[in-house]
Design a protein around this motif. Structure first.
Motif, PDB file in Angstrom:
ATOM      1  N   UNK A   1       0.889  -1.169   0.000  1.00 38.77           N
ATOM      2  CA  UNK A   1       0.000   0.000   0.000  1.00 38.77           C
ATOM      3  C   UNK A   1       0.931   1.223   0.000  1.00 38.77           C
ATOM      4  N   UNK A   2       0.699   2.181   0.884  1.00 38.84           N
ATOM      5  CA  UNK A   2       1.660   3.284   1.037  1.00 38.84           C
ATOM      6  C   UNK A   2       2.205   3.297   2.456  1.00 38.84           C
ATOM      7  N   UNK A   3       2.492   2.102   2.956  1.00 38.28           N
ATOM      8  CA  UNK A   3       3.087   1.927   4.274  1.00 38.28           C
ATOM      9  C   UNK A   3       4.590   1.751   4.089  1.00 38.28           C
ATOM     10  N   UNK A   4       5.306   2.868   4.114  1.00 36.83           N
ATOM     11  CA  UNK A   4       6.738   2.883   3.808  1.00 36.83           C
ATOM     12  C   UNK A   4       7.577   2.635   5.053  1.00 36.83           C
ATOM     13  N   UNK A   5       8.786   2.086   4.883  1.00 39.82           N
ATOM     14  CA  UNK A   5       9.684   1.915   6.030  1.00 39.82           C
ATOM     15  C   UNK A   5       9.921   3.241   6.753  1.00 39.82           C
ATOM     16  N   UNK A   6       9.852   3.171   8.084  1.00 43.16           N
ATOM     17  CA  UNK A   6      10.134   4.326   8.950  1.00 43.16           C
ATOM     18  C   UNK A   6       9.136   5.469   8.804  1.00 43.16           C
ATOM     19  N   UNK A   7       7.983   5.208   8.210  1.00 39.84           N
ATOM     20  CA  UNK A   7       6.989   6.277   8.029  1.00 39.84           C
ATOM     21  C   UNK A   7       6.007   6.307   9.198  1.00 39.84           C
ATOM     22  N   UNK A   8       5.370   7.458   9.433  1.00 42.78           N
ATOM     23  CA  UNK A   8       4.459   7.584  10.583  1.00 42.78           C
ATOM     24  C   UNK A   8       3.306   6.588  10.574  1.00 42.78           C
ATOM     25  N   UNK A   9       2.820   6.204   9.391  1.00 41.90           N
ATOM     26  CA  UNK A   9       1.655   5.326   9.320  1.00 41.90           C
ATOM     27  C   UNK A   9       1.899   3.956   9.936  1.00 41.90           C
ATOM     28  N   UNK A  10       3.156   3.544  10.042  1.00 40.77           N
ATOM     29  CA  UNK A  10       3.452   2.236  10.626  1.00 40.77           C
ATOM     30  C   UNK A  10       3.034   2.170  12.085  1.00 40.77           C
ATOM     31  N   UNK A  11       2.939   3.326  12.726  1.00 38.62           N
ATOM     32  CA  UNK A  11       2.606   3.380  14.147  1.00 38.62           C
ATOM     33  C   UNK A  11       1.244   4.027  14.386  1.00 38.62           C
ATOM     34  N   UNK A  12       0.366   3.925  13.396  1.00 38.09           N
ATOM     35  CA  UNK A  12      -0.968   4.494  13.541  1.00 38.09           C
ATOM     36  C   UNK A  12      -1.714   3.822  14.690  1.00 38.09           C
ATOM     37  N   UNK A  13      -2.567   4.564  15.337  1.00 40.56           N
ATOM     38  CA  UNK A  13      -3.398   4.025  16.410  1.00 40.56           C
ATOM     39  C   UNK A  13      -4.204   2.838  15.890  1.00 40.56           C
TER      40      UNK A  13
ATOM     41  N   UNK B   1      -5.072   6.715   6.849  1.00 40.21           N
ATOM     42  CA  UNK B   1      -4.297   7.892   7.234  1.00 40.21           C
ATOM     43  C   UNK B   1      -3.562   8.449   6.026  1.00 40.21           C
ATOM     44  N   UNK B   2      -3.054   9.645   6.178  1.00 38.09           N
ATOM     45  CA  UNK B   2      -2.148  10.232   5.211  1.00 38.09           C
ATOM     46  C   UNK B   2      -0.723   9.812   5.571  1.00 38.09           C
ATOM     47  N   UNK B   3       0.105   9.618   4.566  1.00 39.34           N
ATOM     48  CA  UNK B   3       1.462   9.141   4.828  1.00 39.34           C
ATOM     49  C   UNK B   3       2.367   9.545   3.681  1.00 39.34           C
ATOM     50  N   UNK B   4       3.678   9.537   3.930  1.00 40.62           N
ATOM     51  CA  UNK B   4       4.654   9.792   2.872  1.00 40.62           C
ATOM     52  C   UNK B   4       5.913   9.003   3.152  1.00 40.62           C
ATOM     53  N   UNK B   5       6.710   8.838   2.114  1.00 38.77           N
ATOM     54  CA  UNK B   5       7.940   8.071   2.209  1.00 38.77           C
ATOM     55  C   UNK B   5       9.052   8.970   2.735  1.00 38.77           C
ATOM     56  N   UNK B   6       9.550   8.720   3.950  1.00 39.65           N
ATOM     57  CA  UNK B   6      10.607   9.591   4.493  1.00 39.65           C
ATOM     58  C   UNK B   6      11.908   9.525   3.709  1.00 39.65           C
ATOM     59  N   UNK B   7      12.093   8.468   2.911  1.00 39.48           N
ATOM     60  CA  UNK B   7      13.325   8.362   2.125  1.00 39.48           C
ATOM     61  C   UNK B   7      13.278   9.259   0.892  1.00 39.48           C
TER      62      UNK B   7
END
Length: 221
Positions: A133-145, A151-157
């Motif tokens: 999906x758009x669940x990127x390594x080290x991104x905020x969405x990995x730790x969503x409640x 959620x909205x998310x982006x690739x920190x890399x």
């Protein structure tokens, strides 16, 4: 790894077969089907349109998306555009189509999914970095409640451009069936990481049932 690993020579055909089977075995009158994006997904949808136009009653299918780039729906990078051109316009019908629109915010899509309850089938891919999906390594969405489904998310890399809207792990976990399609040697390292149970985003996906359709060039050892 989580799920059943199937090494197949023709990923799009295997995908189409599994979608047709999921439709025939659906527990409710209608099938909730979430689409993906990318070149492998395009090939899968084109094949599904070829063999599934008659095998599936598309008036009994409700279409969703697992993630979307925050671009206009006619933008070349839009997953909605890909899904419409590769599948929906070819089969000519669907009971309902629910695109993700970033301007509406994740809360609107979460409300929609909450009303649906569960999706029967979610299609996912695998990125070379192990994202899905758009669940990127080290991104905020990995730790969503856990109560947050979208959620909205982006690739920190910075490798994957555009802000995204995506289902969270909790949103994906509500699926009855998730089908991953993985093809090409460029995905082999990521697929190996999933197979070995390493902590990449795709390894954290849960659902009632998960099927991995992987071609030989992407297959783990």
């Amino acid at each position: 790894m989580n799920g059943e690993l199937l090494i197949v020579d023709d990923v799009p055909s295997a995908f189409a077969d599994h979608v047709i089977r999921a439709f025939r075995e659906r527990p409710e009158e209608e099938l909730g089907f979430a689409l993906s994006g990318g070149d492998t997904a395009r090939a899968c949808y084109e094949r599904l349109a070829e063999v599934g136009a008659e095998a599936i009653d598309w008036w009994a299918v409700n279409v969703y998306w697992g993630d979307e780039r925050c671009v206009p729906p006619d933008h070349p990078d839009s997953n909605e555009l890909l899904g419409r051109r590769a599948l929906l316009e070819r089969v000519g019908a669907a009971n309902a189509v629910h695109p993700m629109r970033c301007e509406d915010g994740p809360e609107a899509y979460q409300l929609l999914l909450g009303e649906v309850g569960r999706l029967d089938l979610i299609h996912l891919g695998l990125g070379p970095d192990g994202h899905t999906a758009s669940l990127f390594p080290n991104s905020p969405a990995l730790n969503a409640d856990p109560g947050q489904l979208v959620c909205l998310n982006e690739d920190p890399s910075g490798r994957n451009k555009h802000l995204r809207m995506t289902l969270t792990f909790s949103g994906l976990a509500r699926a009855r069936l998730i089908i991953f399609t993985v093809s090409g040697e460029a995905r082999r390292e990521a697929m190996q990481a999933v197979y070995d149970g390493k902590d990449v985003p795709a390894s954290r996906v849960r659902a009632d049932r998960i099927i991995w359709l992987v071609d030989p060039p992407a297959a783990p050892h």
